[in-house]
Scaffold this motif. Structure first.
Motif, PDB file in Angstrom:
ATOM      1  N   VAL A  28       0.856  -1.185   0.000  1.00 53.10           N
ATOM      2  CA  VAL A  28       0.000   0.000   0.000  1.00 53.10           C
ATOM      3  C   VAL A  28       0.896   1.241   0.000  1.00 53.10           C
ATOM      4  O   VAL A  28       1.911   1.289   0.694  1.00 53.10           O
ATOM      5  CB  VAL A  28      -0.963   0.002   1.208  1.00 53.10           C
ATOM      6  CG1 VAL A  28      -0.209  -0.034   2.524  1.00 53.10           C
ATOM      7  CG2 VAL A  28      -1.903   1.204   1.167  1.00 53.10           C
ATOM      8  N   VAL A  30       1.527   5.129   0.814  1.00 52.97           N
ATOM      9  CA  VAL A  30       1.119   6.255   1.661  1.00 52.97           C
ATOM     10  C   VAL A  30       2.192   7.317   1.480  1.00 52.97           C
ATOM     11  O   VAL A  30       3.302   7.187   2.007  1.00 52.97           O
ATOM     12  CB  VAL A  30       0.984   5.861   3.139  1.00 52.97           C
ATOM     13  CG1 VAL A  30       0.536   7.067   3.969  1.00 52.97           C
ATOM     14  CG2 VAL A  30       0.002   4.710   3.306  1.00 52.97           C
ATOM     15  N   PRO A  77      -3.613  -0.054  -3.971  1.00 57.88           N
ATOM     16  CA  PRO A  77      -4.130   0.981  -3.072  1.00 57.88           C
ATOM     17  C   PRO A  77      -3.086   2.048  -2.754  1.00 57.88           C
ATOM     18  O   PRO A  77      -1.899   1.746  -2.563  1.00 57.88           O
ATOM     19  CB  PRO A  77      -4.512   0.206  -1.810  1.00 57.88           C
ATOM     20  CG  PRO A  77      -4.645  -1.212  -2.239  1.00 57.88           C
ATOM     21  CD  PRO A  77      -3.688  -1.390  -3.363  1.00 57.88           C
ATOM     22  N   LEU A  79      -2.651   6.235  -0.797  1.00 60.02           N
ATOM     23  CA  LEU A  79      -3.093   7.479  -0.169  1.00 60.02           C
ATOM     24  C   LEU A  79      -2.065   8.532  -0.527  1.00 60.02           C
ATOM     25  O   LEU A  79      -0.891   8.398  -0.169  1.00 60.02           O
ATOM     26  CB  LEU A  79      -3.190   7.332   1.352  1.00 60.02           C
ATOM     27  CG  LEU A  79      -4.372   6.541   1.910  1.00 60.02           C
ATOM     28  CD1 LEU A  79      -4.137   6.208   3.374  1.00 60.02           C
ATOM     29  CD2 LEU A  79      -5.659   7.339   1.759  1.00 60.02           C
ATOM     30  N   LEU A 121      -7.442   8.958  -2.420  1.00 60.22           N
ATOM     31  CA  LEU A 121      -7.411   7.507  -2.398  1.00 60.22           C
ATOM     32  C   LEU A 121      -7.313   7.038  -3.842  1.00 60.22           C
ATOM     33  O   LEU A 121      -8.206   7.310  -4.650  1.00 60.22           O
ATOM     34  CB  LEU A 121      -8.667   6.924  -1.754  1.00 60.22           C
ATOM     35  CG  LEU A 121      -8.624   6.737  -0.233  1.00 60.22           C
ATOM     36  CD1 LEU A 121      -8.661   8.079   0.478  1.00 60.22           C
ATOM     37  CD2 LEU A 121      -9.777   5.851   0.219  1.00 60.22           C
ATOM     38  N   TRP A 125      -9.647  -0.191  -3.347  1.00 55.23           N
ATOM     39  CA  TRP A 125      -9.707  -0.304  -1.892  1.00 55.23           C
ATOM     40  C   TRP A 125     -10.774  -1.326  -1.518  1.00 55.23           C
ATOM     41  O   TRP A 125     -11.773  -1.469  -2.227  1.00 55.23           O
ATOM     42  CB  TRP A 125     -10.031   1.064  -1.262  1.00 55.23           C
ATOM     43  CG  TRP A 125      -8.824   1.937  -1.179  1.00 55.23           C
ATOM     44  CD1 TRP A 125      -8.172   2.553  -2.206  1.00 55.23           C
ATOM     45  CD2 TRP A 125      -8.095   2.263   0.009  1.00 55.23           C
ATOM     46  NE1 TRP A 125      -7.091   3.240  -1.747  1.00 55.23           N
ATOM     47  CE2 TRP A 125      -7.014   3.088  -0.388  1.00 55.23           C
ATOM     48  CE3 TRP A 125      -8.250   1.948   1.346  1.00 55.23           C
ATOM     49  CZ2 TRP A 125      -6.091   3.598   0.526  1.00 55.23           C
ATOM     50  CZ3 TRP A 125      -7.339   2.457   2.265  1.00 55.23           C
ATOM     51  CH2 TRP A 125      -6.278   3.271   1.850  1.00 55.23           C
ATOM     52  N   LEU A 167      -4.278   7.478   8.975  1.00 57.35           N
ATOM     53  CA  LEU A 167      -4.350   6.993   7.598  1.00 57.35           C
ATOM     54  C   LEU A 167      -3.840   5.559   7.478  1.00 57.35           C
ATOM     55  O   LEU A 167      -4.495   4.698   6.871  1.00 57.35           O
ATOM     56  CB  LEU A 167      -3.543   7.914   6.690  1.00 57.35           C
ATOM     57  CG  LEU A 167      -4.127   9.311   6.477  1.00 57.35           C
ATOM     58  CD1 LEU A 167      -3.126  10.201   5.752  1.00 57.35           C
ATOM     59  CD2 LEU A 167      -5.437   9.234   5.684  1.00 57.35           C
ATOM     60  N   ILE A 168      -2.677   5.293   8.051  1.00 57.90           N
ATOM     61  CA  ILE A 168      -2.096   3.957   7.924  1.00 57.90           C
ATOM     62  C   ILE A 168      -2.942   2.918   8.630  1.00 57.90           C
ATOM     63  O   ILE A 168      -3.096   1.783   8.156  1.00 57.90           O
ATOM     64  CB  ILE A 168      -0.647   3.970   8.449  1.00 57.90           C
ATOM     65  CG1 ILE A 168       0.228   4.831   7.533  1.00 57.90           C
ATOM     66  CG2 ILE A 168      -0.080   2.555   8.544  1.00 57.90           C
ATOM     67  CD1 ILE A 168       1.632   5.068   8.058  1.00 57.90           C
ATOM     68  N   CYS A 171      -5.515   1.644   6.348  1.00 53.46           N
ATOM     69  CA  CYS A 171      -5.056   1.052   5.093  1.00 53.46           C
ATOM     70  C   CYS A 171      -5.258  -0.461   5.089  1.00 53.46           C
ATOM     71  O   CYS A 171      -5.288  -1.101   6.144  1.00 53.46           O
ATOM     72  CB  CYS A 171      -3.575   1.343   4.889  1.00 53.46           C
ATOM     73  SG  CYS A 171      -3.206   3.017   4.333  1.00 53.46           S
ATOM     74  N   VAL A 176       3.999  -0.826   3.900  1.00 58.83           N
ATOM     75  CA  VAL A 176       3.722   0.541   3.467  1.00 58.83           C
ATOM     76  C   VAL A 176       4.897   1.067   2.637  1.00 58.83           C
ATOM     77  O   VAL A 176       6.061   0.911   3.023  1.00 58.83           O
ATOM     78  CB  VAL A 176       3.491   1.458   4.681  1.00 58.83           C
ATOM     79  CG1 VAL A 176       3.369   2.919   4.252  1.00 58.83           C
ATOM     80  CG2 VAL A 176       2.254   1.017   5.457  1.00 58.83           C
ATOM     81  N   THR A 186       5.629   9.374   7.807  1.00 60.39           N
ATOM     82  CA  THR A 186       4.942   8.150   7.376  1.00 60.39           C
ATOM     83  C   THR A 186       5.663   6.923   7.914  1.00 60.39           C
ATOM     84  O   THR A 186       5.021   5.977   8.405  1.00 60.39           O
ATOM     85  CB  THR A 186       4.880   8.080   5.838  1.00 60.39           C
ATOM     86  OG1 THR A 186       4.150   9.198   5.347  1.00 60.39           O
ATOM     87  CG2 THR A 186       4.210   6.795   5.379  1.00 60.39           C
TER      88      THR A 186
END
Length: 225
Positions: A28, A30, A77, A79, A121, A125, A167-168, A171, A176, A186
């Motif tokens: 994912v 981020v 996915p 962010l 996004l 998802w 946010l994480i 997810c 990440v 992050t």
């Protein structure tokens, strides 16, 4: 490729994410990439915490670095932070990050502060019941003080760790990726949540900042003053 920093959860590389591909093995995305707003021109490039001038964000004259990263990331996915004053990437939903109360004064001439940032996004998802607000807020009360993320870490777009944790935590599972690691919020947030993360940062001074934050051996929750 040899990493700049590595521990049980986080691996950081120094270099250009368009040339270093290890982050593509994550699950994912981020990221807080260069928005394409030319930050150096906004506010005159002055670091108001120390009174000196900041050279600006590398690759921030347009969104090409961000778009290149999203292209190679593909249909997975993500962010992605952005700006309402720059082109948006293709996305399926929009979140809004509300900055601390002293944010968004520079460049504002309408009486309303520029204190919001979009978070896009991207990619697929999982389907889930709606249970979170699309408005993200932080316990950090100031963006311009020495105790703020920008003041502590010297990066003008340093995000509060509590926002990144929100946010994480939402997810999909897995590793990440942060190809524009900046001040490292992050990566710190992922570490705090017990998630593996892979980061890349072009500017070595910020790699040093990230390594220092991660090697402290304690949870870094960011400033709330």
């Amino acid at each position: 490729m040899k990493s700049y920093y590595s521990d049980d959860l986080v691996t950081l590389y120094h270099g250009d994410s368009r040339e270093i591909t290890d982050w593509l093995a994550a699950d994912v995305l981020v990221t807080d990439p260069p928005y394409g707003i030319g930050w150096k021109r906004h506010g005159g490039g002055v670091n108001k915490n120390r009174g000196d001038r900041h050279e600006g964000i590398v690759s921030d004259n347009d969104t090409s670095a961000r778009d290149a990263a999203l292209t190679v990331w593909g249909d997975r996915p993500g962010l992605v932070f952005g700006s309402f004053f720059a082109p948006a990437p293709p996305h399926r939903h929009l979140l809004v990050y509300r900055k601390p109360p002293d944010s968004g004064v520079l460049g504002s001439t309408t009486g309303w502060r520029r204190d919001l940032e979009p978070v896009y996004l991207t990619g697929p998802w999982p389907k889930r019941a709606a249970r979170w607000s699309s408005l993200l807020e932080t316990a950090t009360r100031a963006s311009g003080s020495p105790s703020s993320p920008a003041g502590r870490y010297g990066h003008p777009h340093a995000k509060p760790v509590d926002v990144m944790e929100q946010l994480i935590d939402a997810c999909p599972p897995g590793v990440v990726a942060e190809p524009f690691a900046g001040s490292g919020s992050t990566l710190v947030a992922a570490r705090n949540l017990g998630r593996r993360a892979i980061g890349v940062e072009l500017d070595e001074r910020y790699c040093e900042t990230i390594a220092t934050r991660l090697s402290q051996g304690a949870f870094d929750f960011g400033a709330v003053a």
